[in-house]
Design a protein around this motif. Structure first.
Motif, PDB file in Angstrom:
ATOM      1  N   ARG A   1       3.118   5.707  -5.917  1.00 57.92           N
ATOM      2  CA  ARG A   1       4.498   5.373  -6.304  1.00 57.92           C
ATOM      3  C   ARG A   1       5.410   5.441  -5.077  1.00 57.92           C
ATOM      4  O   ARG A   1       6.244   4.566  -4.864  1.00 57.92           O
ATOM      5  CB  ARG A   1       5.001   6.325  -7.395  1.00 57.92           C
ATOM      6  N   ALA A   2       5.237   6.476  -4.266  1.00 62.35           N
ATOM      7  CA  ALA A   2       6.050   6.639  -3.060  1.00 62.35           C
ATOM      8  C   ALA A   2       5.791   5.504  -2.068  1.00 62.35           C
ATOM      9  O   ALA A   2       6.724   5.006  -1.430  1.00 62.35           O
ATOM     10  CB  ALA A   2       5.754   7.994  -2.413  1.00 62.35           C
ATOM     11  N   SER A   3       4.544   5.073  -1.951  1.00 62.72           N
ATOM     12  CA  SER A   3       4.210   3.979  -1.041  1.00 62.72           C
ATOM     13  C   SER A   3       4.903   2.690  -1.477  1.00 62.72           C
ATOM     14  O   SER A   3       5.436   1.950  -0.646  1.00 62.72           O
ATOM     15  CB  SER A   3       2.688   3.788  -1.010  1.00 62.72           C
ATOM     16  N   LEU A   4       4.893   2.413  -2.773  1.00 58.22           N
ATOM     17  CA  LEU A   4       5.570   1.209  -3.288  1.00 58.22           C
ATOM     18  C   LEU A   4       7.068   1.281  -3.004  1.00 58.22           C
ATOM     19  O   LEU A   4       7.674   0.289  -2.587  1.00 58.22           O
ATOM     20  CB  LEU A   4       5.305   1.042  -4.785  1.00 58.22           C
ATOM     21  N   ARG A   5       7.666   2.463  -3.234  1.00 59.72           N
ATOM     22  CA  ARG A   5       9.108   2.639  -2.975  1.00 59.72           C
ATOM     23  C   ARG A   5       9.422   2.474  -1.484  1.00 59.72           C
ATOM     24  O   ARG A   5      10.353   1.773  -1.113  1.00 59.72           O
ATOM     25  CB  ARG A   5       9.558   4.035  -3.408  1.00 59.72           C
ATOM     26  N   GLU A   6       8.639   3.164  -0.654  1.00 59.74           N
ATOM     27  CA  GLU A   6       8.910   3.197   0.782  1.00 59.74           C
ATOM     28  C   GLU A   6       8.808   1.821   1.433  1.00 59.74           C
ATOM     29  O   GLU A   6       9.652   1.435   2.234  1.00 59.74           O
ATOM     30  CB  GLU A   6       7.923   4.151   1.472  1.00 59.74           C
ATOM     31  N   HIS A   7       7.778   1.071   1.104  1.00 60.15           N
ATOM     32  CA  HIS A   7       7.545  -0.204   1.785  1.00 60.15           C
ATOM     33  C   HIS A   7       8.225  -1.380   1.084  1.00 60.15           C
ATOM     34  O   HIS A   7       8.496  -2.390   1.718  1.00 60.15           O
ATOM     35  CB  HIS A   7       6.046  -0.436   1.959  1.00 60.15           C
ATOM     36  N   GLY A   8       8.469  -1.273  -0.198  1.00 59.55           N
ATOM     37  CA  GLY A   8       9.316  -2.178  -0.946  1.00 59.55           C
ATOM     38  C   GLY A   8       8.957  -3.647  -1.040  1.00 59.55           C
ATOM     39  O   GLY A   8       7.879  -4.091  -0.674  1.00 59.55           O
ATOM     40  N   SER A   9       9.936  -4.388  -1.536  1.00 56.21           N
ATOM     41  CA  SER A   9       9.738  -5.800  -1.865  1.00 56.21           C
ATOM     42  C   SER A   9       9.530  -6.687  -0.642  1.00 56.21           C
ATOM     43  O   SER A   9       8.875  -7.715  -0.734  1.00 56.21           O
ATOM     44  CB  SER A   9      10.893  -6.324  -2.717  1.00 56.21           C
TER      45      SER A   9
ATOM     46  N   LEU B   1       5.870  -8.537  -6.748  1.00 54.98           N
ATOM     47  CA  LEU B   1       7.292  -8.191  -6.607  1.00 54.98           C
ATOM     48  C   LEU B   1       7.785  -7.374  -7.796  1.00 54.98           C
ATOM     49  O   LEU B   1       8.518  -6.393  -7.617  1.00 54.98           O
ATOM     50  CB  LEU B   1       8.132  -9.449  -6.424  1.00 54.98           C
ATOM     51  N   ASP B   2       7.396  -7.758  -9.016  1.00 56.96           N
ATOM     52  CA  ASP B   2       7.777  -6.979 -10.199  1.00 56.96           C
ATOM     53  C   ASP B   2       7.121  -5.607 -10.183  1.00 56.96           C
ATOM     54  O   ASP B   2       7.738  -4.615 -10.566  1.00 56.96           O
ATOM     55  CB  ASP B   2       7.415  -7.712 -11.489  1.00 56.96           C
ATOM     56  N   ALA B   3       5.870  -5.541  -9.744  1.00 55.37           N
ATOM     57  CA  ALA B   3       5.174  -4.253  -9.673  1.00 55.37           C
ATOM     58  C   ALA B   3       5.890  -3.302  -8.723  1.00 55.37           C
ATOM     59  O   ALA B   3       6.105  -2.136  -9.048  1.00 55.37           O
ATOM     60  CB  ALA B   3       3.729  -4.460  -9.239  1.00 55.37           C
ATOM     61  N   VAL B   4       6.287  -3.804  -7.561  1.00 53.47           N
ATOM     62  CA  VAL B   4       6.974  -2.961  -6.576  1.00 53.47           C
ATOM     63  C   VAL B   4       8.336  -2.528  -7.111  1.00 53.47           C
ATOM     64  O   VAL B   4       8.746  -1.376  -6.921  1.00 53.47           O
ATOM     65  CB  VAL B   4       7.116  -3.705  -5.226  1.00 53.47           C
TER      66      VAL B   4
ATOM     67  N   ARG C   1      -0.950  -6.593   5.102  1.00 52.48           N
ATOM     68  CA  ARG C   1      -0.848  -5.133   5.236  1.00 52.48           C
ATOM     69  C   ARG C   1      -1.046  -4.389   3.926  1.00 52.48           C
ATOM     70  O   ARG C   1      -1.672  -3.346   3.894  1.00 52.48           O
ATOM     71  CB  ARG C   1       0.503  -4.743   5.827  1.00 52.48           C
ATOM     72  N   GLY C   2      -0.492  -4.888   2.840  1.00 53.62           N
ATOM     73  CA  GLY C   2      -0.586  -4.175   1.571  1.00 53.62           C
ATOM     74  C   GLY C   2       0.187  -2.870   1.612  1.00 53.62           C
ATOM     75  O   GLY C   2       0.979  -2.617   2.515  1.00 53.62           O
ATOM     76  N   PHE C   3      -0.064  -2.023   0.606  1.00 55.75           N
ATOM     77  CA  PHE C   3       0.633  -0.747   0.472  1.00 55.75           C
ATOM     78  C   PHE C   3      -0.358   0.391   0.655  1.00 55.75           C
ATOM     79  O   PHE C   3      -1.351   0.459  -0.067  1.00 55.75           O
ATOM     80  CB  PHE C   3       1.310  -0.658  -0.909  1.00 55.75           C
ATOM     81  N   PRO C   4      -0.103   1.284   1.609  1.00 53.20           N
ATOM     82  CA  PRO C   4      -1.016   2.402   1.831  1.00 53.20           C
ATOM     83  C   PRO C   4      -1.280   3.169   0.537  1.00 53.20           C
ATOM     84  O   PRO C   4      -0.352   3.472  -0.221  1.00 53.20           O
ATOM     85  CB  PRO C   4      -0.273   3.277   2.845  1.00 53.20           C
ATOM     86  N   GLY C   5      -2.544   3.446   0.276  1.00 51.97           N
ATOM     87  CA  GLY C   5      -2.943   4.196  -0.914  1.00 51.97           C
ATOM     88  C   GLY C   5      -3.206   3.349  -2.137  1.00 51.97           C
ATOM     89  O   GLY C   5      -3.744   3.829  -3.128  1.00 51.97           O
TER      90      GLY C   5
END
Length: 144
Positions: free
Chosen positions: A106-114, A84-87, A63-67
């Motif tokens: 940044r929001a996509s990484l936060r929202e979908h997380g580790s 994992l460190d990037a997220v 799936r990856g991270f949107p955006g």
């Protein structure tokens, strides 16, 4: 190794190259992939391909991270070494300029997380040590 499966890019190393078959209609060409070619194409070393795919996704498999596209994911892997460190660290890292990681990313990484990063890593990592039961056949004789 000869294949048409791009997932095998992760296996390329100094002693191992991938003889990649690319097809466009009736035309099939061969390209020998090297470590240097992978770094130039993807922006990361072959061993980091699963980390890259965990962040950017991979055509229905991961799936990856949107955006987060290929360039952004490569920058994150080069900066943080692992998905994992990037997220965990990138969303709050103000040293990364917005042109490289914008507010939506940044929001996509936060929202979908580790959890999503871990799932992507699991799906994108090739496992070379699976126990397979098979026999090698040479000149009509089976050799176990």
């Amino acid at each position: 190794i000869m294949s048409s499966d791009g997932d095998l890019e992760a296996l390329v190393s100094a002693p191992l190259r991938i003889d990649m078959l690319k097809s466009w209609g009736a035309l099939t060409t061969r390209v020998i992939l090297t470590e240097r070619m992978i770094v130039e194409k993807r922006g990361v070393e072959p061993r980091q391909i699963p980390e890259l795919k965990a962040l950017m996704g991979d055509e229905g498999e991961v799936r990856g991270f949107p955006g987060v596209g290929g360039k952004c994911a490569a920058m994150l892997v080069r900066t943080f070494d692992t998905a994992l460190d990037a997220v965990a660290r990138a969303p709050d890292d103000q040293s990364i300029e917005p042109k490289f990681l914008n507010a939506a990313q940044r929001a996509s990484l936060r929202e979908h997380g580790s959890e999503r990063a871990a799932e992507g890593l699991w799906l994108a990592t090739l496992r070379p040590n699976l126990p397979l039961d098979f026999a090698v056949v040479t000149e009509g004789k089976s050799a176990a």
